[in-house]
Every structure is written in C-alpha cells, then in structure tokens.
Design a protein around this motif. Structure first.
Motif, PDB file in Angstrom:
ATOM      1  N   GLN A 129      63.186  29.328  30.502  1.00 29.14           N
ATOM      2  CA  GLN A 129      62.546  30.125  29.464  1.00 29.14           C
ATOM      3  C   GLN A 129      61.713  29.170  28.621  1.00 29.14           C
ATOM      4  OE1 GLN A 129      62.753  33.487  28.949  1.00 29.14           O
ATOM      5  NE2 GLN A 129      64.041  33.652  30.778  1.00 29.14           N
ATOM      6  N   ASP A 131      58.570  29.246  25.794  1.00 26.78           N
ATOM      7  CA  ASP A 131      57.689  30.032  24.918  1.00 26.78           C
ATOM      8  C   ASP A 131      57.743  31.525  25.251  1.00 26.78           C
ATOM      9  OD1 ASP A 131      56.858  27.614  23.761  1.00 26.78           O
ATOM     10  OD2 ASP A 131      55.245  27.382  25.237  1.00 26.78           O
ATOM     11  N   ASN A 132      58.939  32.088  25.343  1.00 27.92           N
ATOM     12  CA  ASN A 132      59.167  33.509  25.636  1.00 27.92           C
ATOM     13  C   ASN A 132      58.660  33.955  26.998  1.00 27.92           C
ATOM     14  OD1 ASN A 132      60.465  34.000  23.142  1.00 27.92           O
ATOM     15  ND2 ASN A 132      58.471  34.155  22.133  1.00 27.92           N
TER      16      ASN A 132
END
Length: 151
Positions: A129, A131-132
């Motif tokens: 994961q 930065d989103n």
C-alpha cells in the motif's frame, strides 16, 4: 542460469545451519576495484559477534575449497540489522504489516522506488500500500527491499 548470489546461497545454507544460524541472504557487490561478498545471518536469540566470526571462518574455508569467485574479494558476515533486507517471499510474509522500501530493476507505473505498507503476498507478488494505492510487485522484479525501522 542461477545468479552468483543464488549459487552461493545454495552452497552456504548447510554450513550456516550447521552452526546454529539461519542464512538470511547473500549479496555480491562488484564496483570499482573491490568486490564484497556480504552474508547476512540470523538467529532466534539474536546474532552475536562470535556467531559472525564462526560463520566467517566456516564460509572462508568453504570458499577456499570451492573457489566460486575469481580474484580477490572481501567477505563480510553480519546480522541483517533493523533495516533488514528482504530476499524471499517467505521473508516478505514474515514482515507483513511493516513499512518497507523497495527498488525495482525496471520502472513500474513510471517509478522504480516504492515505500509503504507491506500488505502481504499474492502468488509470486509482493502486495504494498503506497499513497492509498495498492501495488502488486513481482518478486523477480525487485532489485532491493528493506524494512524501514519505525521509532
């Protein structure tokens, strides 16, 4: 054909295991005039200086007999440390939930460096994961990966 690191890992693992340690990883660095053979070992109750010395002597003798590397090199034996490198899918799985930094051999999605949460393993991919965004990075495309120590 297997890489130098893969051949050395296969050769070293039984000797390191016999000394009560686990072979964590092998790096063979060739740059300039010097070559460095770096061997990382691990142990459940922690790696001590004497463990490194014993493994170093054993691997040095093994290298003298097998002679898999031409020319001179420096042998370094140490623990993986807090920012331990990750080499295998099993090692990545062991550190699921940790923050890791990854450098790829070739760019993926326009970039080679990723830093984020290690979500898990899916087939032969490392799931991160960043930065989103979720990234599935094939293990064979990873040049280098390390745990990012959190203080």
């Amino acid at each position: 054909m297997a890489s130098v690191e893969e051949r050395l890992t296969t050769m070293f693992a039984p000797a390191v295991d016999a000394l009560g340690c686990q072979l964590w990883g092998v790096e063979y660095l060739t740059g300039g005039r010097t070559k460095v053979l770096r061997v990382y070992i691990d142990k459940a109750d922690g790696v001590q200086v004497e463990d490194c010395a014993q493994v170093s002597r054993q691997l040095s003798s093994l290298m003298d007999v097998e002679d898999p590397i031409a020319g001179e090199y420096t042998l370094e034996v140490s623990s993986p440390g807090m920012d331990r490198p990750l080499y295998t899918l099993e090692q990545f799985a062991q550190y699921q939930g940790q923050i890791i930094a990854v450098k790829l051999r070739v760019p993926f999605d326009g970039r080679r460096k990723f830093k984020g949460l290690l979500s898990g393993i899916e087939d032969q991919d490392v799931v991160m994961q960043v930065d989103n965004e979720e990234y599935l990075l094939p293990i064979e495309s990873i040049e280098k990966a390390n745990i990012v120590p959190q203080f």
